[in-house]
Design an enzyme around this catalytic site. Sequence first.
Site, PDB file in Angstrom:
ATOM      1  N   GLU A 414       0.055  -1.022  -0.155  1.00 26.05           N
ATOM      2  CA  GLU A 414      -0.084   0.092  -0.015  1.00 26.05           C
ATOM      3  C   GLU A 414       0.292   1.649   0.171  1.00 26.05           C
ATOM      4  O   GLU A 414      -0.076   2.320   0.296  1.00 26.05           O
ATOM      5  CB  GLU A 414      -0.927  -0.157   0.839  1.00 26.05           C
TER       6      GLU A 414
HETATM    7  C1  BMA Z   1      -4.864  -3.271   4.162  1.00 27.42           C
HETATM    8  C2  BMA Z   1      -3.686  -4.182   5.230  1.00 27.42           C
HETATM    9  C3  BMA Z   1      -3.349  -3.830   6.411  1.00 27.42           C
HETATM   10  C4  BMA Z   1      -4.249  -4.205   6.982  1.00 27.42           C
HETATM   11  C5  BMA Z   1      -5.882  -4.680   6.609  1.00 27.42           C
HETATM   12  C6  BMA Z   1      -7.068  -4.199   7.046  1.00 27.42           C
HETATM   13  O1  BMA Z   1      -4.854  -1.737   4.125  1.00 27.42           O
HETATM   14  O2  BMA Z   1      -2.726  -4.678   4.612  1.00 27.42           O
HETATM   15  O3  BMA Z   1      -2.703  -3.347   6.555  1.00 27.42           O
HETATM   16  O4  BMA Z   1      -4.307  -4.513   8.198  1.00 27.42           O
HETATM   17  O5  BMA Z   1      -5.642  -3.399   5.446  1.00 27.42           O
HETATM   18  O6  BMA Z   1      -6.784  -2.640   7.095  1.00 27.42           O
END
Ligand code: BMA
Length: 803
Positions: A414
């Site tokens: 991300e």
């Molecule tokens: C995404 C993942 C984690 C997170 C999840 C739930 O962004 O990459 O960083 O725990 O969502 O929010």
Amino acid sequence: MKDVVQLTEGWQLSHDGTLLEARVPGCVHSDLLTAGIIPDPFIGTHEKDVAWVGRQPWTYQRPLSYEESAASGHERTDLVFDGLDTAARITLDGVELGRTRNQHRSYRFDVTGRSGALDVTFTSAYEEAEAVRRLTGDRPNVYPEPFQYIRKMAANFGWDWGPTVVTAGIWRPVRLERWSTARLARVRPLVTVDGTRGRVELRVDLERTAAGTDRPLLAQATVAGVTARAEVGGDEATVVLDVPDVRLWWPRGHGEQPLYELELTLLDGDAPLDTWQRRIGFRTVELDRSADEHGTGFTFVVNGERIFVRGVNWIPDDVLPSRVTSERYRHRLEQTAAAHVDLVRVWGGGIYEDEAFYDTCDELGLMVWQDFLFACAAYPEEQPLRGEIEAEARENVVRLMPHPSLVLWNGNNENLWGFRDWDWEQPLAGDSWGEGYYLGVLPRVVAELDPTRAYSAGSPWSGSWDHHPNDPDHGTHHSWEAWNRRDFTEYLADVPRFVAEFGWQAPPALATLRRALPGEKLAPDSPGMLHHQKAEDGNGKLNRGVARHFALPEGDFDRWHYLTQVVQARAVATGIEHWRAHWPRCAGTVVWQINDCWPVSSWSAIDGDGRLKPLHHELRRVYADRLLTFQQGPDGPELTLSNLGAEPWTTDVTLRLLRTDGTLSARVSLGLTVPAREVLRLPVPPEVRPADGATKEYLVADSEELRAVHLPVPDKEFAYPQPRFDIAVETVGGDPDTVDVEVISHTLVRDLLLQADRVAPHATADRGLVTLLPGERTRIRVRGAAGVGANAIRAALFCVEPA
Ligand code: BMA
């Protein structure tokens, strides 16, 4: 021949002027727990009580004897740490051997002829991170703690499913390696296959002693009965093995997983100096990212076969990762595979897992997508981080590349999206943020060391800056709007090319909550429940998720717990059923997340104590080769059969239009064939189609064991009858521990769930949510329930009730 002495015994940890017995591999928290000095951070709100542990230095010590380090008769003795967590100073007899600052690397020190007190002193990870932050300057982060300034598992610093438990310690094995002349310093097998002709190119790097310099040596390798040799004059050699008639390694569900022992020996004349063994597999993997009429695809192609990926995201299985044994990895991955999962994404806020993880994936046919370890933050590209990151990437690429299960290297989690969308650009003001890693260092390292594997710069990533990083039409997509702001029916609005993350929360099983929150009167917002819910507005999102579909129960924890679990299962199933129906345009779904690292309300399918949530059973249904669903078409519901299997699927589907009073309005049978790996959609015939907005009729499709149910209105508007059913409990074939629960329904019984852990904490049920029509019966097998009676079973059964 090189010999190895494990140095796992005899360590002590100094605490407050006393010496505690230390477990190696392990960590400070585990030792303090064993000694009774700290409470278990997983219980109640003890996480807060142990915060001090991560904020101070710790020293491990052990004597290194002359016999161990010098008396072996070898020219060289190396002290090898497979992992130090994290900022450490290592001294032997008061003399510094070195300093470390990266949990994800191994370290080797020449200790030839030296003995005395071996001390490993860890600086607090916070102190190290803050010192680096002062050098590089501040960078944006989604979370408050400074994990992007230290090469340490980010999730130790707290996450939206994890506690803040900042570890220190000798977290992986430590040993002495005693050797003469030369040793195998690095071995890289490049495995390819053309038809059934396999080829292994072994790229070998040596380290030599002073006396061994220039000595002509031989590298000899064997696989599948084929042996080849190469002379080694300098420090490098390549041994090539051509293997006729290899059997291909396949992802599970596509074929078998034959593994071949590959052995390399370094010889001085006839005398072996060192050996190296791994199990490899022969397969090709390509990632098809070509442009098409929908955008840019993201399709894994294994041995020439295009694959719809049935994936899950994996986080560290314990916030104290050194506690995860080979057996625990195997158990968790077997649970994962049991849900018909075929790919596990090792997420970038965790670790490069232990060998046992990848060995098990090789055996089970679970493809592995490995993130490089960057998540949800801007990472400085200045020293000392840059050098650490390149060294860490080089080491882990080489360590993991022998595994046939490994199919992808991914740059980060991300962060490319974060740069574009999360208001980083202004605070960064031109500072580095990690792009140079994801688009520079990392692809260069993969291309150089592991050229047979694909690299993707990030997840999500559209392939270039020409499109938004999270553009659903290009490359990988993370679908989080539904959970964060909307209903799960929003999943139906998009057909991304590859859904690398999406998910819905639910609390863990009741027995897990009872263990984690002893004595608490459980309520959605009781203190322990709130402490074990780390997501932003997590309970608000859980409650709104329920309220959109059902009456939100007030003051009834058990019903709230049941409904949150139903909604979690429905949400994820809704996404997968829809996206699978759009194969091959959508080429995979990777559910956030399969496991937990402590007892917590989270997106997981397997909770922190290893218990299966209803979602796990639902994954088993929606990830099976054959799936029967209703999808919304332009003119109403469409019967949709998805066949991911290798054989055509020929079946009779019965469609019934039923009324809530139990009567049948109409029935149609269809004989259908779905070709292998294809999807068949057809409009529901008008005679069985419920009227739009009807609250008292519904549509059911059945094909063998598969069932799909379509209500014309949301659940809370539907006139569910008061559910009525009987149960009978029978012991199974002389096994006092196992019972079959027969359920006989007299009405529509929707999403019946037997929560076995309410019967006995370790009991398990073989079914998740089951919908029964009036007059039907079903059996649920319960294991670990010795002596249980019908009343206890009744109390553990839940189903949807009229609003
Ligand atoms: C995404 C993942 C984690 C997170 C999840 C739930 O962004 O990459 O960083 O725990 O969502 O929010």
